[in-house]
Design an enzyme around this catalytic site. Structure first.
Site, mmCIF file in Angstrom:
data_model
loop_
_atom_site.group_PDB
_atom_site.id
_atom_site.type_symbol
_atom_site.label_atom_id
_atom_site.label_comp_id
_atom_site.label_asym_id
_atom_site.label_seq_id
_atom_site.Cartn_x
_atom_site.Cartn_y
_atom_site.Cartn_z
ATOM 1 N N ASP A 85 0.826 -1.212 0.000
ATOM 2 C CA ASP A 85 0.000 0.000 0.000
ATOM 3 C C ASP A 85 0.858 1.260 0.000
ATOM 4 O O ASP A 85 2.061 1.223 0.261
ATOM 5 C CB ASP A 85 -0.956 0.008 1.199
ATOM 6 N N GLU A 139 -0.015 -1.043 5.588
ATOM 7 C CA GLU A 139 1.065 -0.686 6.506
ATOM 8 C C GLU A 139 0.985 0.781 6.896
ATOM 9 O O GLU A 139 1.461 1.167 7.951
ATOM 10 C CB GLU A 139 2.432 -0.970 5.852
ATOM 11 N N HIS A 340 6.384 9.531 1.868
ATOM 12 C CA HIS A 340 5.167 10.333 2.113
ATOM 13 C C HIS A 340 5.279 11.745 1.566
ATOM 14 O O HIS A 340 4.420 12.566 1.866
ATOM 15 C CB HIS A 340 4.808 10.388 3.598
#
Lengths: 366, 366
Positions: A85, A139, A340
């Site tokens: 993911d 996760e 991220h």
């Protein structure tokens, strides 16, 4: 996203994954299958479909996680794990190859690492250790949705191994162990009043000053384990006070996030934070242990990977392996500080280095 | 709400308001017409319908505000004003008479005052001063929805008067003038980082400590005007910081609410707050002036009401009259500290005292 790179469209990947292709092409193909946490169905289908035909692997699907294992009767078993993911897209799809870097959502965290593991699964049919590959879901969200957590809880035998490699981005170096995490609310109380008669109340926000000042003045410790320095941290991550624009607030809540060395138990970490704020109500909302580096049990692997181990400061799923008694380390392509971010990428060089070194280790005589 | 008091049901008031009835019955009838801000249609209809038939009054409806005036050619004109709306219900409907108090939503703030004014409008056809009664909407919400604000902006001639009485709860005493209000955000800046590497960032929440400490240590001034002490206040009413549970926050915003004596101009009030926090970004989001007590121009009224004036510390719509050049004071039944509480009530004695003293003043020779 420019017009050229967008030509292929987002999520238009329909052909099967080609695990014999170059690791760069495979990374791009994985990036181009959107797989935000909770929506890993398509990518898990693709991974499962690519692995099922391989005669040396036993493949099992559970939820949107896929496991593949060799059963060659080797004296040891190693586990390689990577999550499928990603965090939500940020205008960074589809993938793009530029300056010898694969750019795009999840390229760094951690489809590059997944591509390396898939390549090894497909192209190393006779490793000197038996292998378990785990490609798992969720996760990037709450721990109880984490695929590895679920498998460990429901079918721990699937994760049994002598050592584990978590392919989280670590700059193609070895990051050993991980720090623990504690989150707590420090509650400061006062008494409400109308601001036109503020002296009739007790302003909880004003009374929060010493808590914040103590956090500011606090010097986190540095703990050396196996020659690695785990630098701790204690940060306010949220402050919340406020009832209405004309009301003296009766409560101010400071949420603190503590990162503690893996040599401390969760209980010690909790006592440490409570000890810093003895006169306040401290509500611990989450505490998870770290993972000791365990380099004594991983020396051969570290040597084969030709890397000087560094301490892993962030918490990763290596702690789940530590909890199962399995020594584990983080080793994967990509700069962890890019995880991220909208501009995340993975260097082609990292992909090739990781694949090459792991392949060498998988074939190395025991 | 008990079964007995609930027997009548909520909002079942359908008959016309009887302005000749006792002030207590009228207060209860008004409480029993729900009129949360923005939903004053029914109560404005009822007030309008009750006033229209009275031959000595000229009645005008604008939105859900109702104005009624005498035009007797008197040398002076006085204005009596009260708002029709309430804050949202809190399980405190319908009205209940208990221990010589009318309980229920808006009983204190300020349907008791509205009842007194309606009684006077109906039963004093020949006052010694001409009178303007204003029953208005949306006092409990943002200032630009306030009925009095709207009328002052669109048709100020309707509010022209030599003095004004705002029937806000003031314990049946005179509360003179009102303090001003300033709201500002104090912005503390830092730099984001992952909490696992907190030293790479600058924690804005930690840096907010000196701002909160300064607010805690600050001693507001006490300003005496016309013998009345206006006690100022400076309160943090909100603190907000937080990006995510694992991120060092790069901003912490402290919202402060200042209550300043009516002798200070808005500009002076702003400079005062900025002067306390010279090294921070201060964003003033609202500043409204107070109202000087103006007791020299209201001496006759104060004497007739037989009350020792007190300073009004909260902001009220008297400031709107001050801005129009009209001296005004707060005089109404009910304890102002009960306003907006679920248990609000108005003492019957206050209702009778206010009606009696105002009636005496309305009939007093000039």
């Amino acid at each position: 996203m420019d017009a050229v790179s967008n030509r292929a469209g987002v999520g238009q990947q329909t052909g099967p994954l080609d695990l014999t292709a170059d690791v760069v092409a495979l990374t791009r193909a994985l990036v181009d299958i959107p797989s935000e946490s909770g929506q890993e169905g398509r990518i898990a289908d693709a991974v499962e479909a690519a692995l099922r035909p391989l005669p040396h692997l036993t493949v099992e699907r559970t939820g949107n996680s896929v496991l593949a294992r060799t059963d060659l009767g080797r004296p040891q078993r190693a586990l390689l794990a990577g999550h499928l993911d990603t965090v939500p897209a940020a205008g960074n799809l589809p993938s793009r190859l530029h300056d010898d870097r694969v750019h795009g959502l999840g390229a760094c965290d951690m489809k590059g690492g997944v591509a390396v593991a898939l390549r090894l699964a497909a192209t190393v049919p006779a490793p000197t250790r038996d292998l378990t590959y785990v490609f798992y879901e969720c996760e990037e969200v709450e721990g109880d949705r984490n695929g590895l957590h679920r498998i460990a809880a429901e079918r721990p035998e699937l994760l049994r191994a002598d050592l584990a490699i978590l392919m989280e981005p670590s700059d193609a170096g070895v990051e050993a162990g991980c720090q623990g995490v504690l989150t707590a609310d420090i509650v400061v109380r006062g008494a409400r009043a109308h601001t036109a008669r503020s002296w009739m109340g007790v302003n909880a926000a004003h009374l929060a000053a010493p808590v914040l000042q103590r956090l500011h003045d606090h010097t986190p410790e540095r703990v050396v384990i196996d020659g690695l320095e785990y630098r701790e941290g204690l940060s306010a991550v949220a402050v919340r006070a406020g009832v209405a624009g004309n009301v003296v607030p009766d409560e101010c809540v400071i949420t603190v996030n503590s990162r503690f060395a893996p040599s401390r138990s969760p209980q010690e970490a909790e006592e440490y934070v409570r000890g810093l704020f003895p006169e306040y109500e401290v509500r611990v909302t989450e505490v998870v242990p770290g993972a000791l580096p365990g380099l004594d049990r991983l020396a051969g692997l570290v040597s084969a990977l030709d890397a000087s181990p560094r301490p892993k400061l962030g918490w990763t799923d290596v702690a789940r392996f530590a909890a199962l008694g399995t020594p584990a380390l983080n080793y994967g392509p990509g700069d962890p500080t890019l995880a991220h971010t909208a501009g995340e990428y993975v260097p082609v060089e990292h992909l090739r280095t990781c694949e090459e070194r792991l392949r060498k280790w998988l074939l190395q005589a025991l």
